[in-house]
Design a protein around this motif. Structure first.
Motif, PDB file in Angstrom:
ATOM      1  N   PRO A 104      48.358 -14.379 -62.305  1.00 52.15           N
ATOM      2  CA  PRO A 104      47.373 -15.402 -61.969  1.00 52.15           C
ATOM      3  C   PRO A 104      47.621 -15.854 -60.534  1.00 52.15           C
ATOM      4  CG  PRO A 104      49.113 -16.333 -63.341  1.00 52.15           C
ATOM      5  CD  PRO A 104      49.404 -14.864 -63.230  1.00 52.15           C
ATOM      6  N   CYS A 105      46.547 -16.076 -59.790  1.00 55.64           N
ATOM      7  CA  CYS A 105      46.692 -16.507 -58.401  1.00 55.64           C
ATOM      8  C   CYS A 105      47.133 -17.969 -58.345  1.00 55.64           C
ATOM      9  CB  CYS A 105      45.355 -16.339 -57.672  1.00 55.64           C
ATOM     10  SG  CYS A 105      45.437 -16.864 -55.956  1.00 55.64           S
ATOM     11  N   ASP A 106      48.119 -18.255 -57.494  1.00 57.21           N
ATOM     12  CA  ASP A 106      48.471 -19.669 -57.313  1.00 57.21           C
ATOM     13  C   ASP A 106      48.196 -20.118 -55.871  1.00 57.21           C
ATOM     14  OD1 ASP A 106      50.623 -18.587 -55.979  1.00 57.21           O
ATOM     15  OD2 ASP A 106      52.156 -19.426 -57.292  1.00 57.21           O
ATOM     16  N   GLY A 107      47.198 -19.477 -55.267  1.00 57.06           N
ATOM     17  CA  GLY A 107      46.783 -19.895 -53.930  1.00 57.06           C
ATOM     18  C   GLY A 107      45.938 -21.159 -53.979  1.00 57.06           C
ATOM     19  N   ILE A 108      45.706 -21.748 -52.802  1.00 49.64           N
ATOM     20  CA  ILE A 108      45.025 -23.045 -52.730  1.00 49.64           C
ATOM     21  C   ILE A 108      43.591 -22.982 -53.254  1.00 49.64           C
ATOM     22  CG2 ILE A 108      44.122 -24.768 -51.110  1.00 49.64           C
ATOM     23  CD1 ILE A 108      46.658 -24.277 -49.443  1.00 49.64           C
ATOM     24  N   SER A 109      42.842 -21.945 -52.831  1.00 46.24           N
ATOM     25  CA  SER A 109      41.440 -21.866 -53.262  1.00 46.24           C
ATOM     26  C   SER A 109      41.348 -21.778 -54.778  1.00 46.24           C
ATOM     27  CB  SER A 109      40.757 -20.652 -52.641  1.00 46.24           C
ATOM     28  OG  SER A 109      40.801 -20.744 -51.252  1.00 46.24           O
ATOM     29  N   CYS A 110      42.216 -20.992 -55.369  1.00 43.43           N
ATOM     30  CA  CYS A 110      42.178 -20.861 -56.827  1.00 43.43           C
ATOM     31  C   CYS A 110      42.581 -22.177 -57.492  1.00 43.43           C
ATOM     32  CB  CYS A 110      43.065 -19.708 -57.292  1.00 43.43           C
ATOM     33  SG  CYS A 110      42.284 -18.107 -57.000  1.00 43.43           S
ATOM     34  N   ASP A 111      43.572 -22.835 -56.909  1.00 45.03           N
ATOM     35  CA  ASP A 111      43.982 -24.111 -57.504  1.00 45.03           C
ATOM     36  C   ASP A 111      42.863 -25.144 -57.433  1.00 45.03           C
ATOM     37  OD1 ASP A 111      46.349 -23.204 -58.401  1.00 45.03           O
ATOM     38  OD2 ASP A 111      47.624 -24.442 -57.112  1.00 45.03           O
ATOM     39  N   PRO A 141      50.637 -15.501 -54.714  1.00 49.57           N
ATOM     40  CA  PRO A 141      49.792 -16.248 -53.778  1.00 49.57           C
ATOM     41  C   PRO A 141      48.493 -15.494 -53.522  1.00 49.57           C
ATOM     42  CG  PRO A 141      51.644 -15.233 -52.649  1.00 49.57           C
ATOM     43  CD  PRO A 141      51.850 -14.994 -54.111  1.00 49.57           C
ATOM     44  N   CYS A 142      47.594 -16.120 -52.787  1.00 44.59           N
ATOM     45  CA  CYS A 142      46.224 -15.629 -52.580  1.00 44.59           C
ATOM     46  C   CYS A 142      46.044 -14.122 -52.771  1.00 44.59           C
ATOM     47  CB  CYS A 142      45.746 -16.021 -51.182  1.00 44.59           C
ATOM     48  SG  CYS A 142      44.021 -15.556 -50.922  1.00 44.59           S
ATOM     49  N   LEU A 143      45.197 -13.778 -53.724  1.00 46.55           N
ATOM     50  CA  LEU A 143      44.945 -12.370 -54.037  1.00 46.55           C
ATOM     51  C   LEU A 143      43.779 -11.819 -53.220  1.00 46.55           C
ATOM     52  CD1 LEU A 143      45.366 -12.550 -57.933  1.00 46.55           C
ATOM     53  CD2 LEU A 143      47.038 -11.814 -56.238  1.00 46.55           C
ATOM     54  N   GLY A 144      43.277 -12.607 -52.269  1.00 52.80           N
ATOM     55  CA  GLY A 144      42.234 -12.121 -51.370  1.00 52.80           C
ATOM     56  C   GLY A 144      40.841 -12.120 -51.974  1.00 52.80           C
ATOM     57  N   ALA A 145      40.648 -12.913 -53.002  1.00 52.04           N
ATOM     58  CA  ALA A 145      39.318 -12.978 -53.629  1.00 52.04           C
ATOM     59  C   ALA A 145      38.940 -14.443 -53.851  1.00 52.04           C
ATOM     60  CB  ALA A 145      39.318 -12.209 -54.952  1.00 52.04           C
ATOM     61  N   CYS A 146      39.187 -15.266 -52.818  1.00 52.83           N
ATOM     62  CA  CYS A 146      38.996 -16.719 -52.950  1.00 52.83           C
ATOM     63  C   CYS A 146      37.574 -17.081 -53.376  1.00 52.83           C
ATOM     64  CB  CYS A 146      39.320 -17.422 -51.646  1.00 52.83           C
ATOM     65  SG  CYS A 146      40.969 -17.105 -51.030  1.00 52.83           S
ATOM     66  N   ASP A 147      36.597 -16.274 -52.953  1.00 50.47           N
ATOM     67  CA  ASP A 147      35.212 -16.601 -53.305  1.00 50.47           C
ATOM     68  C   ASP A 147      34.937 -16.395 -54.791  1.00 50.47           C
ATOM     69  OD1 ASP A 147      35.631 -13.881 -52.774  1.00 50.47           O
ATOM     70  OD2 ASP A 147      33.494 -13.525 -52.453  1.00 50.47           O
ATOM     71  N   PRO A 167      38.767 -19.120 -59.920  1.00 49.83           N
ATOM     72  CA  PRO A 167      40.147 -18.627 -59.923  1.00 49.83           C
ATOM     73  C   PRO A 167      40.221 -17.177 -60.400  1.00 49.83           C
ATOM     74  CG  PRO A 167      39.771 -19.975 -61.867  1.00 49.83           C
ATOM     75  CD  PRO A 167      38.487 -19.975 -61.089  1.00 49.83           C
ATOM     76  N   VAL A 168      41.159 -16.449 -59.827  1.00 50.97           N
ATOM     77  CA  VAL A 168      41.266 -15.034 -60.174  1.00 50.97           C
ATOM     78  C   VAL A 168      42.655 -14.715 -60.727  1.00 50.97           C
ATOM     79  CG1 VAL A 168      39.580 -14.347 -58.424  1.00 50.97           C
ATOM     80  CG2 VAL A 168      42.006 -14.331 -57.858  1.00 50.97           C
ATOM     81  N   MET A 169      42.708 -13.577 -61.384  1.00 55.69           N
ATOM     82  CA  MET A 169      43.978 -13.122 -61.958  1.00 55.69           C
ATOM     83  C   MET A 169      43.962 -11.599 -62.003  1.00 55.69           C
ATOM     84  SD  MET A 169      45.639 -13.954 -65.673  1.00 55.69           S
ATOM     85  CE  MET A 169      44.501 -13.181 -66.797  1.00 55.69           C
TER      86      MET A 169
END
Ligand code: FES
Length: 160
Positions: free
Chosen positions: A85-92, A126-132, A135-137
């Motif tokens: 699971p992404c724990d980047g800012i956009s996903c959060d 961290p950011c999986l490069g799919a912020c748009d 949340p992604v995983m």
């Protein structure tokens, strides 16, 4: 340190030879060599590092530091399905933390752990490069977008 897989298989040796033949500098193959070993063995043990070092002459310490830095190289055994699971800012901002919390609850493990039945390992990245699509995983190397907590049980059950 384990010793059973101290030497590389002939398939692994061939793969490494191929990498070396395409790389002007030996150190340039490090990450791909580690990926190759992981693809064959599922994870990269200390013994695997030593075997790789013996074969390539890349120092164990160099292999280890790259393997430790790169969080898609597993230095411990992992389950059949690895969940990232992404724990980047956009996903959060889009509920990523809730997703991670639900995964922990449903699998009854914390980040970095594997379920006792060896089915799932949970490794947030961290950011999986799919912020748009947050949340992604990534699950089993596949990207899942706009993940909701509601769909998690069904998503996990597809890996039975
Ligand atoms: Fe999750 Fe960028 S923060 S994909």
């Amino acid at each position: 340190i384990e010793t059973p897989d101290i030497s590389l298989s002939s398939k692994e040796q061939q793969g490494i030879d191929e990498l070396i033949s395409h790389s002007p500098q030996l150190a340039g193959i490090t990450i791909d060599a580690l990926k190759l070993i992981q693809a064959e063995r599922g994870w990269v043990s200390d013994a695997s590092l030593h075997a790789l070092s013996l074969y390539t002459q890349i120092p164990v310490a160099d292999l280890d530091s790259v393997a430790t830095f790169y969080n898609l190289i597993f230095r411990q055994p992992v389950g059949k399905v690895v969940l990232h699971p992404c724990d980047g800012i956009s996903c959060d901002l889009m509920g990523g933390e809730h997703i991670r919390q639900c995964l922990k609850q449903q699998l009854n493990i914390t980040a970095g752990e594997t379920t006792p039945d060896n089915r799932f390992t949970l490794i947030p990245l961290p950011c999986l490069g799919a912020c748009d699509k947050a949340p992604v995983m990534i699950a089993n190397k596949q990207l899942f977008e706009n993940v909701t907590t509601d769909e998690l049980p069904k998503l996990l059950s597809t890996f039975n």
